[in-house]
Enzyme design. Structure first.
Site, PDB file in Angstrom:
ATOM      1  N   VAL A 163      64.591  52.359  96.344  1.00  0.00           N
ATOM      2  CA  VAL A 163      64.496  52.164  95.255  1.00  0.00           C
ATOM      3  C   VAL A 163      63.117  53.013  94.418  1.00  0.00           C
ATOM      4  O   VAL A 163      62.695  54.031  95.659  1.00  0.00           O
ATOM      5  CB  VAL A 163      64.406  50.433  94.647  1.00  0.00           C
ATOM      6  CG1 VAL A 163      65.227  50.193  93.867  1.00  0.00           C
ATOM      7  CG2 VAL A 163      63.598  50.503  95.170  1.00  0.00           C
ATOM      8  N   SER A 164      63.129  53.469  93.535  1.00  0.00           N
ATOM      9  CA  SER A 164      61.961  54.853  93.065  1.00  0.00           C
ATOM     10  C   SER A 164      60.760  54.100  93.220  1.00  0.00           C
ATOM     11  O   SER A 164      59.746  54.772  93.478  1.00  0.00           O
ATOM     12  CB  SER A 164      62.388  55.144  91.512  1.00  0.00           C
ATOM     13  OG  SER A 164      63.178  55.772  91.454  1.00  0.00           O
ATOM     14  N   THR A 165      60.260  52.262  93.002  1.00  0.00           N
ATOM     15  CA  THR A 165      59.379  51.949  92.457  1.00  0.00           C
ATOM     16  C   THR A 165      58.782  50.729  93.556  1.00  0.00           C
ATOM     17  O   THR A 165      60.396  50.522  93.664  1.00  0.00           O
ATOM     18  CB  THR A 165      58.545  51.579  90.983  1.00  0.00           C
ATOM     19  OG1 THR A 165      59.815  50.951  90.953  1.00  0.00           O
ATOM     20  CG2 THR A 165      58.575  53.178  90.174  1.00  0.00           C
TER      21      THR A 165
END
Length: 179
Positions: free
Chosen positions: A8-10
């Protein structure tokens, strides 16, 4: 061996929706896919051996750039590793030469790259509008500027200040330059 990769990105996002059943080992990370330099991805590539199968929930979880996507799949295939994308139902094995699958990889990768550039464009437009209204102030400061100045006034050098506060030396110099 079945090896999974989830991303996931964050840090505040959740990996749960990317179910990878049947994997004996799963590599996970919470970093942007825009950057190819991801520790868990590097570890996965180093770990994978000939005959292994890498399972990824979707193309955009592996890479957000067509060049990187193709490069990662090729690097794994060159090691004799099969790569499977569950959502797109695409499978790339070292011994298969399927022109339709390659076309799908390029098309889906191009769409992921396009989607990322559109997100960045909308984000920049939103920030510009918020700045024009005086609403957007940027990210909240994480460095106590007064503490840096106080430590410097006590005769501490940039390296000592940086270590003490857990920040980079360049940040210390930037604070001191703007004081």
């Amino acid at each position: 061996m079945k090896i999974g990769y989830r991303r996931v990105s964050t840090t505040d996002q959740n990996l749960d929706r990317q179910e990878l059943e049947g994997c004996e080992k799963i590599f996970e990370e919470k970093l942007s896919g825009a950057n190819r330099d991801r520790p868990a991805l590097r570890d996965l590539i180093d770990f994978a051996r000939e005959g292994d199968e890498v399972i990824v929930h979707s193309l955009d979880r592996l890479a957000r750039d067509l060049r990187d996507l193709k490069s990662i799949v090729d690097e794994l295939n060159d090691k004799g590793v099969t790569v499977e994308f569950m959502q797109e139902r695409l499978r790339f094995s070292p011994d298969a030469d399927d022109p339709l699958s390659k076309l799908q990889l390029h098309l889906m990768g191009a769409f992921a790259e396009f989607e990322r550039s559109m997100i960045r464009k909308r984000q920049a437009e939103g920030i510009a509008r918020a700045k024009a209204k005086g609403v957007y102030k940027g990210r909240r400061a994480t460095i106590d500027r007064e503490q840096v100045a106080e430590m410097h006034a006590q005769g501490l050098g940039a390296t000592e200040i940086a270590k003490s506060l857990g920040i980079g030396r360049a940040s210390v110099y930037r604070v001191l330059r703007n004081e």
